[in-house]
Design an enzyme around this catalytic site. Structure first.
Site, PDB file in Angstrom:
ATOM      1  N   GLN A  78     -38.537  20.652  -4.722  1.00  0.00           N
ATOM      2  CA  GLN A  78     -38.444  19.950  -3.405  1.00  0.00           C
ATOM      3  C   GLN A  78     -39.441  20.354  -2.411  1.00  0.00           C
ATOM      4  O   GLN A  78     -39.426  21.614  -2.127  1.00  0.00           O
ATOM      5  CB  GLN A  78     -36.641  20.282  -2.790  1.00  0.00           C
ATOM      6  CG  GLN A  78     -36.618  19.183  -1.578  1.00  0.00           C
ATOM      7  CD  GLN A  78     -35.534  19.168  -1.024  1.00  0.00           C
ATOM      8  OE1 GLN A  78     -35.143  20.127  -0.175  1.00  0.00           O
ATOM      9  NE2 GLN A  78     -34.664  18.090  -1.239  1.00  0.00           N
ATOM     10  N   CYS A 108     -32.865  16.713   5.406  1.00  0.00           N
ATOM     11  CA  CYS A 108     -32.478  17.800   5.863  1.00  0.00           C
ATOM     12  C   CYS A 108     -32.789  17.883   7.553  1.00  0.00           C
ATOM     13  O   CYS A 108     -33.608  17.383   8.055  1.00  0.00           O
ATOM     14  CB  CYS A 108     -33.368  19.209   5.652  1.00  0.00           C
ATOM     15  SG  CYS A 108     -33.232  20.599   6.309  1.00  0.00           S
TER      16      CYS A 108
END
Length: 340
Positions: A78, A108
């Site tokens: 990621q 996030c």
């Protein structure tokens, strides 16, 4: 060119199959030691790294952040970032290291991520995300995917998410993981963002109906294999489990190969501890510390006889200078004695 692209996409089949169940990328948790443990518990499940920022790789030269063991395949990196050129360069570095997938973080909510103009804040700029994904796709032949939220702050998910998915599809993205919560970038901490915004599973299911060509995985609040099976049975392509896979890894992963992938037998956490010992010895021989590995093993026996003693022994002894495989075996004795 079209034939080349088709050949590349045919190579996505293995990692797509693994994406039927995946362990979510989690900062400070899904490091290489955690992933090695999870791979022993499940041969099939797709594993994700912690988020690694493109600037750290490209400008900072921190390519050691890409290190992993070959046993961890299938494994996805990621990436965090919002500069298309930089993300392309970072993806190329990752592919050279052997990653099976490159995933862009659009979910996030931490302040640090926002300040870098990436993470969940990118839900506000889908066209920029599309440019980022095109740059990644141009740089690598492995599949490039996105992990997103259903929206941020005052956005209306029923409007924002379809537009975001449509934009990704037009950019050539065919696999997306959706955390079924909004992210509140102002007013909630990252921890609160994992719990307080309500889950909207039905919206994600509707998105699969609206975009049948997309491979859509559901993330957020899923704690058991039973729940994963229910979502898969309702038509989703994959389920991504985060904290439950970390805190109770045996409950989530030991039976995953049989129940989710219809392959193999269930793994045994006691045998997995034994299998971890050579890995631990190798880590210590390279100057590592025992607790760097065993901190990910504390939940292996959660809910089972001896679990508390196992956890306490490792917590108290794994940081000692002399701590090593014998420390792990001494902790394991509490479990085997309780089971006897």
């Amino acid at each position: 060119m079209a034939d080349s692209k088709n050949q590349e996409k045919s190579g996505f089949s293995e990692v797509r199959r693994a994406a039927r169940l995946s362990v979510a990328p989690m900062m400070d948790w899904t490091d290489r030691h955690c992933r090695y443990l999870h791979r022993l518990l499940s041969k099939e499940t797709l594993l994700y790294t912690e988020m690694v920022t493109a600037p750290a790789l490209v400008r900072g030269g921190a390519v050691h952040l890409l290190d992993f063991s070959k046993e961890e395949h299938p494994i996805a990196l990621q990436l965090g970032g919002s500069d298309p050129e930089e993300l392309g360069k970072a993806a190329k570095l990752a592919q050279a290291r052997g990653y099976d997938e490159i995933n862009l973080n659009c979910g996030c909510p931490s302040d640090r991520v926002q300040s870098g103009t990436f993470g969940a804040v990118l839900m506000r700029t889908p066209d920029l995300v599309a440019d980022c994904m095109k740059a990644i796709q141009d740089a690598v032949s492995v599949e490039a995917t996105v992990k997103c939220r259903i929206g941020v702050d005052d956005q209306i998910p029923e409007e924002v998410l379809p537009h975001f998915l449509e934009t990704m599809a037009k950019a050539g993205v065919t696999r997306i993981s959706v955390h079924a919560r909004k992210a509140w970038l102002q007013g909630l901490s990252p921890k609160e963002n994992r719990d307080i915004p309500p889950l909207d599973y039905p919206l994600v299911h509707r998105m699969k109906l609206a975009f049948p060509e997309l491979h859509i995985s559901l993330n957020g609040g899923i704690e058991t294999l039973e729940q994963a099976e229910q979502h898969l049975a309702q038509g989703l392509d994959g389920v991504m489990i985060g904290r439950a896979a970390y805190h109770t890894p045996s409950d989530v992963l030991c039976a995953a190969d049989r129940r989710i992938f219809d392959t193999g037998d269930d793994s045994d956490p006691i045998e997995v501890v034994q299998q971890m010992l050579p890995y631990i010895e190798a880590h210590l021989s390279q100057g590592g510390k025992l607790h760097q590995v065993t901190r990910h093993m504390l939940g292996l026996f959660a809910g089972r006889p001896g679990a508390r003693a196992w956890r306490r022994y490792l917590s108290e002894h794994a940081t000692a200078k002399s701590a090593g495989p014998d420390t792990v075996l001494a902790a394991l004795a509490h479990v085997t004695q309780s089971a006897a």
